[in-house]
Design an enzyme around this catalytic site. Sequence first.
Site, PDB file in Angstrom:
ATOM      1  N   ASP A 294      85.203  16.477  45.732  1.00 52.68           N
ATOM      2  CA  ASP A 294      85.398  15.011  45.766  1.00 52.68           C
ATOM      3  C   ASP A 294      84.222  14.252  45.158  1.00 52.68           C
ATOM      4  OD1 ASP A 294      87.786  15.600  47.140  1.00 52.68           O
ATOM      5  OD2 ASP A 294      86.761  15.527  49.076  1.00 52.68           O
TER       6      ASP A 294
ATOM      7  N   GLY B 145     103.741  17.293  50.243  1.00 50.60           N
ATOM      8  CA  GLY B 145     104.153  16.900  48.901  1.00 50.60           C
ATOM      9  C   GLY B 145     104.693  15.482  48.791  1.00 50.60           C
ATOM     10  N   SER B 146     104.283  14.593  49.692  1.00 44.60           N
ATOM     11  CA  SER B 146     104.805  13.219  49.583  1.00 44.60           C
ATOM     12  C   SER B 146     104.279  12.521  48.327  1.00 44.60           C
ATOM     13  CB  SER B 146     104.487  12.406  50.841  1.00 44.60           C
ATOM     14  OG  SER B 146     103.111  12.146  50.929  1.00 44.60           O
ATOM     15  N   ASN B 147     103.055  12.827  47.927  1.00 48.31           N
ATOM     16  CA  ASN B 147     102.547  12.241  46.676  1.00 48.31           C
ATOM     17  C   ASN B 147     103.297  12.786  45.470  1.00 48.31           C
ATOM     18  OD1 ASN B 147     100.078  10.359  46.904  1.00 48.31           O
ATOM     19  ND2 ASN B 147      99.723  11.921  48.462  1.00 48.31           N
TER      20      ASN B 147
ATOM     21  N   ASN C 275      92.466  14.127  40.805  1.00 49.44           N
ATOM     22  CA  ASN C 275      92.766  14.314  42.231  1.00 49.44           C
ATOM     23  C   ASN C 275      92.901  12.951  42.900  1.00 49.44           C
ATOM     24  OD1 ASN C 275      93.004  15.751  44.729  1.00 49.44           O
ATOM     25  ND2 ASN C 275      90.877  15.249  45.183  1.00 49.44           N
TER      26      ASN C 275
ATOM     27  N   HIS D 205      92.235  11.152  46.693  1.00 49.76           N
ATOM     28  CA  HIS D 205      91.512  11.392  47.948  1.00 49.76           C
ATOM     29  C   HIS D 205      91.695  10.177  48.858  1.00 49.76           C
ATOM     30  CE1 HIS D 205      88.482  13.205  50.503  1.00 49.76           C
ATOM     31  NE2 HIS D 205      87.977  11.999  50.651  1.00 49.76           N
TER      32      HIS D 205
ATOM     33  N   ARG E 211      92.482  23.761  47.864  1.00 50.42           N
ATOM     34  CA  ARG E 211      91.627  24.852  47.376  1.00 50.42           C
ATOM     35  C   ARG E 211      90.474  24.265  46.588  1.00 50.42           C
ATOM     36  NH1 ARG E 211      93.205  29.752  49.671  1.00 50.42           N
ATOM     37  NH2 ARG E 211      95.468  29.728  49.832  1.00 50.42           N
TER      38      ARG E 211
END
Length: 194
Positions: free
Chosen positions: A147, A12-14, A109, A111, A93
């Site tokens: 992605d 969870g650093s982002n 998202n 990436h 997921r």
Amino acid sequence: MAGYAVLASGSGSNFEALVKTLAAGPHRCCVLIGDRAGAGCFERAERLGVPAVLVSYAKDADGKLDRLSAERTLTHTLEEYRAELVVLAGFMRVLSPFFVHRWKGRLINIHPSLLPRHPGAHAIRDSWESTDLELGVSVHWVDEGVDTGKLIEQASFSRSGIQSLAEAEEQIHRLEHQLYPRVVRRLLDELTPG
Ligand code: GRF
């Protein structure tokens, strides 16, 4: 003012970078949703004072992963907390077309590679082992693929001078923590004009 939800599976650093960078407002993180009990993102949510919800992916009677009912719970939770933007940050997921369609235009998202290069779960290692001269990160809309969604913004740096995979990883995460909050703030501003 708009509320964004963060979905995470791991450290969870982002998530923390988003909450801290956007703390001055006007937008707020309305909920952290994790799919793995005990993951680091829950400890961060508690420390940051963000409501957190665990949505487990259970197996059905045949031992198959019951993705649809987990996604129904996800959608319920997102609606309950009035999320206007759904921010995936290390959520491990694959989402079904049902969920992607429901949140179309509101689901993003991050990436850790310069997509379309190196999609998938080992993007940093794959980038490092490639002959690419630049390493970087991508923020993209989420579609039905893995992605593959339309790019929103990328940031990169030259790999010259980087000595190891660990160093590359550190630099990539640093870049993520700068890029994601900036993009999320811009998208939230656009969702709530005036
Ligand atoms: C990040 O590298 C992100 O790009 C990828 O998963 C990682 C999550 O890290 N999708 P964290 O949980 O935010 O620390």
